[in-house]
Design a protein around this motif. Sequence first.
Motif, PDB file in Angstrom:
ATOM      1  N   GLU A  34       0.837  -1.197   0.000  1.00 34.01           N
ATOM      2  CA  GLU A  34       0.000   0.000   0.000  1.00 34.01           C
ATOM      3  C   GLU A  34       0.877   1.254   0.000  1.00 34.01           C
ATOM      4  OE1 GLU A  34      -2.837   0.148   3.238  1.00 34.01           O
ATOM      5  OE2 GLU A  34      -3.226   2.271   2.850  1.00 34.01           O
ATOM      6  N   HIS A  70       1.123   4.536  -2.639  1.00 31.47           N
ATOM      7  CA  HIS A  70       1.093   5.969  -2.334  1.00 31.47           C
ATOM      8  C   HIS A  70       2.335   6.665  -2.863  1.00 31.47           C
ATOM      9  CE1 HIS A  70      -2.554   5.558  -0.153  1.00 31.47           C
ATOM     10  NE2 HIS A  70      -2.033   4.843   0.825  1.00 31.47           N
ATOM     11  N   ARG A  86       1.840   7.376  -6.385  1.00 36.03           N
ATOM     12  CA  ARG A  86       0.965   8.527  -6.592  1.00 36.03           C
ATOM     13  C   ARG A  86       1.728   9.851  -6.536  1.00 36.03           C
ATOM     14  NH1 ARG A  86      -0.716  11.797  -8.334  1.00 36.03           N
ATOM     15  NH2 ARG A  86      -2.725  12.859  -8.349  1.00 36.03           N
ATOM     16  N   ALA A 121       2.869  11.209   0.979  1.00 42.55           N
ATOM     17  CA  ALA A 121       2.561   9.782   0.894  1.00 42.55           C
ATOM     18  C   ALA A 121       2.330   9.202   2.284  1.00 42.55           C
ATOM     19  CB  ALA A 121       3.702   9.045   0.194  1.00 42.55           C
ATOM     20  N   LEU A 129      -1.085  10.080   3.322  1.00 43.06           N
ATOM     21  CA  LEU A 129      -2.094   9.271   2.622  1.00 43.06           C
ATOM     22  C   LEU A 129      -2.208   7.885   3.254  1.00 43.06           C
ATOM     23  CD1 LEU A 129      -1.416  10.149  -1.121  1.00 43.06           C
ATOM     24  CD2 LEU A 129      -3.280  10.922   0.356  1.00 43.06           C
ATOM     25  N   MET A 130      -1.059   7.398   3.781  1.00 40.64           N
ATOM     26  CA  MET A 130      -1.024   6.089   4.425  1.00 40.64           C
ATOM     27  C   MET A 130      -1.981   6.048   5.617  1.00 40.64           C
ATOM     28  SD  MET A 130       0.730   3.430   3.688  1.00 40.64           S
ATOM     29  CE  MET A 130       0.748   1.818   4.450  1.00 40.64           C
ATOM     30  N   ARG A 147      -4.926   6.977   5.486  1.00 40.05           N
ATOM     31  CA  ARG A 147      -6.265   6.958   4.908  1.00 40.05           C
ATOM     32  C   ARG A 147      -7.089   8.067   5.554  1.00 40.05           C
ATOM     33  NH1 ARG A 147      -7.128   0.572   5.760  1.00 40.05           N
ATOM     34  NH2 ARG A 147      -5.520  -0.177   4.351  1.00 40.05           N
ATOM     35  N   ILE A 183      -4.852  15.322  -5.287  1.00 37.98           N
ATOM     36  CA  ILE A 183      -5.186  14.225  -4.376  1.00 37.98           C
ATOM     37  C   ILE A 183      -6.462  14.540  -3.607  1.00 37.98           C
ATOM     38  CG2 ILE A 183      -4.428  13.046  -2.277  1.00 37.98           C
ATOM     39  CD1 ILE A 183      -1.567  13.250  -3.423  1.00 37.98           C
TER      40      ILE A 183
END
Lengths: 548, 271
Positions: B139, B143, B146, B171, B174-175, B177, B205
Amino acid sequence: MIGFLCLFTSAGIWSLNSLGVDLTALAQGASNAEMFIRRTWPLSLPSTEEVLRQTGITLGTVFLATLLSVALSLPLAVWASSVATPSPAHRLMSRGLIVAARAVPDVVLAILFVRLFGLGALPGVLAMGLHSIGMVGKLYADAIEQTSPGPREALSSIGATRGQRLLTAVVPQALPAFIAIGLHRFDINLRVSAVLGFVGVAGIGFEMAHAFARLDFGLGISWALILLLLCLLTELVSTSIRRTLLRDPGDGGTGARGLLTRWSRRSGPGGGAASPPPPGTEPPARSSRRISPPFGFDRARRWAYTVTVLAGVAVSLLGSGVLDARNTAGWAGFTTTLGLFWPPGDAGMLDGLLTALLETVQIGLAATFLGALLAVPVGTLAARNISGSRAVHGVFRGVVLAVRGLPELVVAIVFVVVIGLGPVAGVLALALGSVGLLGKLVADSLEEIDTGPLEAMSALGSSRTQRYFTAVLPQAAPALIGGLLYQLDVNIRSATLLGLVGAGGVGFFLLQATQTREYDVITLITLMTFAVVFVLELVSMLLRRAVR
Amino acid sequence: MAEHVVRNDGGHGPVVSLTGVTKEFDGGVTALRGVGFEVPEGQILALLGRSGSGKSTLLRHICCLHKPTSGSLRVLGNDVAKAHGSRLRQIRRRIGFVFQQFNLVGQLSVLENVCSGALGRLFGPRLGLFSYPRSLRLEALEHLDRVGMSAHAFQRTSTLSGGQQQRVAIARALMQRPAILLADEPVASLDPASADTVMRLLREIAREKSLTVIGSLHQVDLALGWADRIIGLRDGEVVLDAPAASLDTSAAMGVYGTAAAQEPVVLDVTG
């Protein structure tokens, strides 16, 4: 400032006088040197096998002791720092434990543990391991405090727990410092092991003490030289490791390491040189992606370090005899033995003890005074920005480093043999030793000065000497006086041990009490030394405030 | 991305709402004075103001790193003042935070730094890449894809440039969530080109994952082109609250006390 120097000089000269250190004593010493050489020459060398065996025991003991202190210091340091403390009470308690560990001298601990477990390596491991917490724990707590708070805050914002923050944000930052401090303590403990030999801790120190006790000076000096060599070697190795550790590697670093890193990066899959895929392209299939780092130089090195340390632990545990079954029996008598040390008693020697204590303080003062006379010029020449030439700077840095590697007790023995029993030998040994520590402090504080005034002085046509006294010394003065007071503290602590080898001071009674099993006297001596060091700490605090 | 938004109020109402929030620090400094506004879901909000005007303090309140001295602060339907311990960490977990100084652990690899974004939902402390499960590492790589940094996944983080580090920090956020992404001067330490990349990434994003973004910025022009809405702070007070489209540079500069606009300009943005 001037007042401080007058006070310090007069205290130094008074001490030198009352201890009888003067030129005639030194001249007589010089003539004794001939006798000394005749007595020790030819050196009676122990067999190679014996040298290897004792070296192994010594290194193993010191290694395990350092590891023990590191293992115990880590949780204490975490609790002692403001970064990860569960509560102020934890913090106070662990700070207290760290200070207590520093306050109890390693020799006293060694006497206690030798009484419990008998002669061997285990008392050394425990004594050095526990006493080292005083330094290692404090420096570890400082290292934790000095980590940058940013990553910690970031992890807080992520919702990480205290433990997660500690392991992910603090430990990676502080790890190089942790290892460097451990290595530094290893060097110190190796020197301490010489002292502990005199109270029955196995290893080179014990063999040396034993030889001197039988007046076999040739053999004793041989062991001393072997220990000296060992100290210098480990000092060299650990200094270079420490230097690499504490330098933050940029893009791979320099030399062979950098070359290998860059090479492995270029050839490894997913290396840094590859260009990032443009956003929007399909990422590679999940299952085929590499999710562990390529096996590069860094990973190989980490493995090598881990394996070396584990092998070291195994060899040390087996080789030094710490695991000996009879050791477990020793723990049974723990409380009884502690009872022997309490309450403190004087065994009717209070007058003698007080005189010896005064002598100890005088040795410390005199040695620091003489040491400063030596260390200031040496340290000046060792400062990169003052010495003027690279070669001079390099040579004197080398001198300072070499002197720092000398165990002062071994130096004291040499002086005792050359100029006879008594405080004069102690003064000279500690004065020489001061060049190692104070010389380094002088050089470091000179290197930290602001070079602006220096430039301004050269611009107006001053001589080198003028610049030194007008622009350099005044700037460095507070740091120099701080260093001087620290050296005095160190010297007075060391002076309490010199008596073990007959170099004057209260240490003589320490050895005597051990032999006559008057353990309550040991407690009294320890408490008296505390009092002296504590008063000294107060005085130097006041002096430092006055100088700033 | 429904799983990203976990809320206690059934998913209705503002994501963040402040009423009369005042913060006094121990030294007697008042950093926020009666701040009140609401942020609807999916909005991109820029905070403008000089250094010391209270922008960073405000962001740290929304992330529950500080608690208000008085007033009420609700984040994702939770009353922050009443949350403690693990409850507080549960709220923080859903709020990504991007810092001016990136605040990555320089000694760790890029991938491990990104993985650490998942600590809030992991049990127990972690050290070393291998302490994170395989699925998490995959995962994290996504990210990194991205933000265009997956080629550097195994590099030591301190060897990256500032712009690259900030992308890694995104990133990491983003991890988590996250439902909300906060950014405290995310580009103040970056060169113009990197700043542009980072700001564009944040906006893209936010739209893709319908994130609510609140960022503090120095540069007025940058804020006007980037945000849906501008809030200006001066000495801890809201002095401007308007849709970005309704403002021009000189009106927004009023926040800095140079031009006119001493009176608060409040336009309806929620309706």
